[in-house]
Design an enzyme around this catalytic site. Structure first.
Site, PDB file in Angstrom:
ATOM      1  N   ASP A 114      17.212  27.772  20.660  1.00  0.00           N
ATOM      2  CA  ASP A 114      16.392  27.260  19.594  1.00  0.00           C
ATOM      3  C   ASP A 114      16.063  28.515  18.737  1.00  0.00           C
ATOM      4  O   ASP A 114      16.094  29.725  18.654  1.00  0.00           O
ATOM      5  CB  ASP A 114      15.005  27.240  20.423  1.00  0.00           C
ATOM      6  CG  ASP A 114      13.960  26.537  19.899  1.00  0.00           C
ATOM      7  OD1 ASP A 114      14.372  25.929  18.650  1.00  0.00           O
ATOM      8  OD2 ASP A 114      12.711  26.484  20.157  1.00  0.00           O
ATOM      9  N   GLY A 115      15.490  28.295  17.629  1.00  0.00           N
ATOM     10  CA  GLY A 115      14.849  29.283  16.517  1.00  0.00           C
ATOM     11  C   GLY A 115      15.825  29.050  15.137  1.00  0.00           C
ATOM     12  O   GLY A 115      15.661  29.855  14.429  1.00  0.00           O
TER      13      GLY A 115
ATOM     14  N   ASN B  42      15.163  15.130  19.703  1.00  0.00           N
ATOM     15  CA  ASN B  42      15.289  15.736  18.242  1.00  0.00           C
ATOM     16  C   ASN B  42      15.497  14.807  17.251  1.00  0.00           C
ATOM     17  O   ASN B  42      15.634  14.805  16.178  1.00  0.00           O
ATOM     18  CB  ASN B  42      16.405  16.738  18.345  1.00  0.00           C
ATOM     19  CG  ASN B  42      15.883  17.943  19.184  1.00  0.00           C
ATOM     20  OD1 ASN B  42      16.722  18.520  19.677  1.00  0.00           O
ATOM     21  ND2 ASN B  42      14.925  18.429  18.973  1.00  0.00           N
TER      22      ASN B  42
ATOM     23  N   ARG C 237      15.814  31.122  27.158  1.00  0.00           N
ATOM     24  CA  ARG C 237      15.264  30.484  26.167  1.00  0.00           C
ATOM     25  C   ARG C 237      14.992  31.473  25.052  1.00  0.00           C
ATOM     26  O   ARG C 237      13.927  32.235  25.212  1.00  0.00           O
ATOM     27  CB  ARG C 237      14.127  29.660  26.275  1.00  0.00           C
ATOM     28  CG  ARG C 237      13.504  29.109  25.021  1.00  0.00           C
ATOM     29  CD  ARG C 237      12.616  27.874  25.156  1.00  0.00           C
ATOM     30  NE  ARG C 237      12.692  27.090  23.833  1.00  0.00           N
ATOM     31  CZ  ARG C 237      12.143  25.773  23.691  1.00  0.00           C
ATOM     32  NH1 ARG C 237      11.780  25.166  24.730  1.00  0.00           N
ATOM     33  NH2 ARG C 237      11.940  25.302  22.477  1.00  0.00           N
TER      34      ARG C 237
ATOM     35  N   ARG D 240      16.947  24.714   6.359  1.00  0.00           N
ATOM     36  CA  ARG D 240      17.009  24.741   7.837  1.00  0.00           C
ATOM     37  C   ARG D 240      18.453  24.333   8.238  1.00  0.00           C
ATOM     38  O   ARG D 240      18.901  24.993   9.283  1.00  0.00           O
ATOM     39  CB  ARG D 240      16.138  23.480   8.624  1.00  0.00           C
ATOM     40  CG  ARG D 240      14.653  23.640   8.346  1.00  0.00           C
ATOM     41  CD  ARG D 240      13.693  22.548   9.097  1.00  0.00           C
ATOM     42  NE  ARG D 240      14.154  22.257  10.332  1.00  0.00           N
ATOM     43  CZ  ARG D 240      13.539  22.935  11.238  1.00  0.00           C
ATOM     44  NH1 ARG D 240      12.704  23.965  11.070  1.00  0.00           N
ATOM     45  NH2 ARG D 240      13.985  22.687  12.513  1.00  0.00           N
TER      46      ARG D 240
ATOM     47  N   ARG E 230      13.479  28.579  11.992  1.00  0.00           N
ATOM     48  CA  ARG E 230      12.739  29.797  11.700  1.00  0.00           C
ATOM     49  C   ARG E 230      13.741  30.607  11.080  1.00  0.00           C
ATOM     50  O   ARG E 230      13.295  31.440  10.354  1.00  0.00           O
ATOM     51  CB  ARG E 230      11.799  30.129  12.756  1.00  0.00           C
ATOM     52  CG  ARG E 230      10.643  29.463  13.154  1.00  0.00           C
ATOM     53  CD  ARG E 230      10.005  29.547  14.544  1.00  0.00           C
ATOM     54  NE  ARG E 230      10.840  28.798  15.534  1.00  0.00           N
ATOM     55  CZ  ARG E 230      10.712  28.926  16.865  1.00  0.00           C
ATOM     56  NH1 ARG E 230       9.653  29.715  17.176  1.00  0.00           N
ATOM     57  NH2 ARG E 230      11.204  28.116  17.525  1.00  0.00           N
TER      58      ARG E 230
ATOM     59  N   SER F 299      18.154  17.525  21.704  1.00  0.00           N
ATOM     60  CA  SER F 299      17.423  16.650  22.766  1.00  0.00           C
ATOM     61  C   SER F 299      17.213  15.299  22.275  1.00  0.00           C
ATOM     62  O   SER F 299      17.391  14.741  21.269  1.00  0.00           O
ATOM     63  CB  SER F 299      16.151  17.497  23.053  1.00  0.00           C
ATOM     64  OG  SER F 299      15.296  17.071  21.714  1.00  0.00           O
TER      65      SER F 299
ATOM     66  N   GLU G 103      16.105  31.029  37.557  1.00  0.00           N
ATOM     67  CA  GLU G 103      15.531  32.247  36.845  1.00  0.00           C
ATOM     68  C   GLU G 103      15.340  31.967  35.415  1.00  0.00           C
ATOM     69  O   GLU G 103      16.288  31.399  34.804  1.00  0.00           O
ATOM     70  CB  GLU G 103      15.819  33.583  37.294  1.00  0.00           C
ATOM     71  CG  GLU G 103      16.135  33.665  38.768  1.00  0.00           C
ATOM     72  CD  GLU G 103      14.775  34.178  39.280  1.00  0.00           C
ATOM     73  OE1 GLU G 103      13.830  34.655  38.403  1.00  0.00           O
ATOM     74  OE2 GLU G 103      14.415  33.857  40.559  1.00  0.00           O
TER      75      GLU G 103
HETATM   76  C1  IPE Z   1      14.692  22.244  22.180  1.00  0.00           C
HETATM   77  O1  IPE Z   1      14.313  22.880  21.333  1.00  0.00           O
HETATM   78  C2  IPE Z   1      15.887  21.480  22.060  1.00  0.00           C
HETATM   79  C3  IPE Z   1      17.148  22.246  21.600  1.00  0.00           C
HETATM   80  C4  IPE Z   1      17.070  23.590  21.559  1.00  0.00           C
HETATM   81  C5  IPE Z   1      18.308  21.482  21.402  1.00  0.00           C
HETATM   82  P1  IPE Z   1      12.984  22.223  20.092  1.00  0.00           P
HETATM   83  O2  IPE Z   1      13.007  22.949  18.901  1.00  0.00           O
HETATM   84  O3  IPE Z   1      13.336  20.703  19.920  1.00  0.00           O
HETATM   85  O4  IPE Z   1      12.053  22.083  21.107  1.00  0.00           O
HETATM   86  P2  IPE Z   1      10.207  21.905  20.914  1.00  0.00           P
HETATM   87  O5  IPE Z   1      10.207  20.849  20.028  1.00  0.00           O
HETATM   88  O6  IPE Z   1       9.940  23.470  20.274  1.00  0.00           O
HETATM   89  O7  IPE Z   1       9.627  22.026  22.150  1.00  0.00           O
HETATM   90  C1  IPE Z   2      17.249  24.443  17.525  1.00  0.00           C
HETATM   91  O1  IPE Z   2      16.877  25.082  16.369  1.00  0.00           O
HETATM   92  C2  IPE Z   2      18.300  23.624  17.357  1.00  0.00           C
HETATM   93  C3  IPE Z   2      17.658  22.072  17.559  1.00  0.00           C
HETATM   94  C4  IPE Z   2      16.818  21.818  18.096  1.00  0.00           C
HETATM   95  C5  IPE Z   2      18.836  21.059  17.182  1.00  0.00           C
HETATM   96  P1  IPE Z   2      15.252  24.347  15.701  1.00  0.00           P
HETATM   97  O2  IPE Z   2      15.733  23.599  14.814  1.00  0.00           O
HETATM   98  O3  IPE Z   2      14.567  23.644  16.907  1.00  0.00           O
HETATM   99  O4  IPE Z   2      14.538  25.779  15.181  1.00  0.00           O
HETATM  100  P2  IPE Z   2      13.057  25.931  15.121  1.00  0.00           P
HETATM  101  O5  IPE Z   2      12.502  25.883  16.455  1.00  0.00           O
HETATM  102  O6  IPE Z   2      12.533  24.929  14.236  1.00  0.00           O
HETATM  103  O7  IPE Z   2      12.782  27.362  14.697  1.00  0.00           O
HETATM  104 MG    MG Z   3      12.788  24.528  17.866  1.00  0.00          MG
END
Ligand code: IPE
Ligand code: IPE
Ligand code: MG
Length: 243
Positions: A20-21, A68, A191, A33, A24, A65, A210
């Site tokens: 994740d991230g 998503n 995470r 993005r 951002r 997910s 954990e």
């Molecule tokens: C979780 O991240 C799913 C993946 C990293 C694939 P999200 O960015 O979708 O999660 P939320 O929406 O912040 O909970």
């Molecule tokens: C995780 O990064 C990738 C997927 C969920 C597909 P994000 O796209 O959720 O990145 P943030 O959370 O918006 O930073």
């Molecule tokens: Mg995310």
């Protein structure tokens, strides 16, 4: 990680990573993005190869997910394109025997994914089935609740056909009908990105995992960060309800 460190610890058998991230990370740099997803895909390749070098048995990478799909179609299409590129690359590395003994498999619903991706996945699952250095679970179109529902339906039909007695069902029967059937539950779930939630990842399997959280955004995650997470994990006292 040094050879010495590696010798002195007991590695987690299964590590799950919620990648994740990306969004951002891109925003911080004034980029689209999609650029964050591209950078995240590079990190995935690095961490995956490093996990195999360390000797981790199973790594699960949460890439997309079941929730998503709510994202803008353009972003979803860009992510699917990156999956396709990775799978094509994995296919050619496999042909060149460069996959370091990595077995690839999808955990998630194939139904709903683009046909070309399903085709590549099916072929890779088949051709890498005998690899035994590390199993990589690609969690794409994956939801922990969806996975449990999937198991529930499979068990229901076995009850209906008389194959199993509903009164004799055990927790192991549920585990054996998940996408991760036969694999150890994740010992460590990582995470990054500063969020403190599972977001529908490994709902059943995480009962005694954990957790390792960090503010690092996934594209910035390094092999040193994986070492840190593993070494932190090794210092924990897992009791599983005992004393
Ligand atoms: C979780 O991240 C799913 C993946 C990293 C694939 P999200 O960015 O979708 O999660 P939320 O929406 O912040 O909970
Ligand atoms: C995780 O990064 C990738 C997927 C969920 C597909 P994000 O796209 O959720 O990145 P943030 O959370 O918006 O930073
Ligand atoms: Mg995310």
């Amino acid at each position: 990680m040094t050879e010495e460190q590696l010798k002195s610890i007991q590695l987690p058998k299964h590590i799950g990573i919620i990648m994740d991230g990306n969004g951002r990370w891109a925003k911080q740099r004034g980029l689209e993005r999609t650029e964050g997803h591209k950078a995240g895909a590079k990190t995935f390749r690095r961490i995956c190869d490093y996990g195999a070098d360390l000797g981790i048995e199973v790594m699960t990478f949460y890439a997309f997910s079941t929730e998503n799909w709510r994202r803008p179609p353009k972003e979803v299409a860009a992510i699917m394109k990156l999956f396709k590129e990775y799978l094509e690359e994995a296919t050619s590395r496999e042909n060149e025997n460069e996959m370091r003994g990595i077995r690839l498999q999808l955990i998630g619903e194939k139904k709903g994914l683009p046909d070309d991706i399903v085709k590549l996945l099916n072929a890779l699952e088949k051709s890498s089935a005998d690899k035994d250095v590390m199993t990589v679970n690609l969690a794409i179109n994956y939801g922990g609740r969806d996975e449990i529902l999937h198991a529930f339906k499979a068990l229901g039909s076995k009850v209906k056909s008389g194959e199993i007695n509903p009164d004799k069902q055990t927790e192991d029967d549920i585990s054996a009908n998940l996408f991760t059937a036969g694999q150890p539950d994740p010992d460590l779930i990582i995470r990054p990105s500063g969020e403190y939630r599972l977001s529908n990842f490994m709902t059943w399997q995480s009962a005694y995992s954990e957790f390792w959280f960090s503010d690092i955004l996934w594209p910035d995650f390094t092999t040193d960060d994986l070492d840190t997470a593993i070494l932190d994990y090794c210092r924990r006292n897992r009791r599983f309800g005992g004393v």
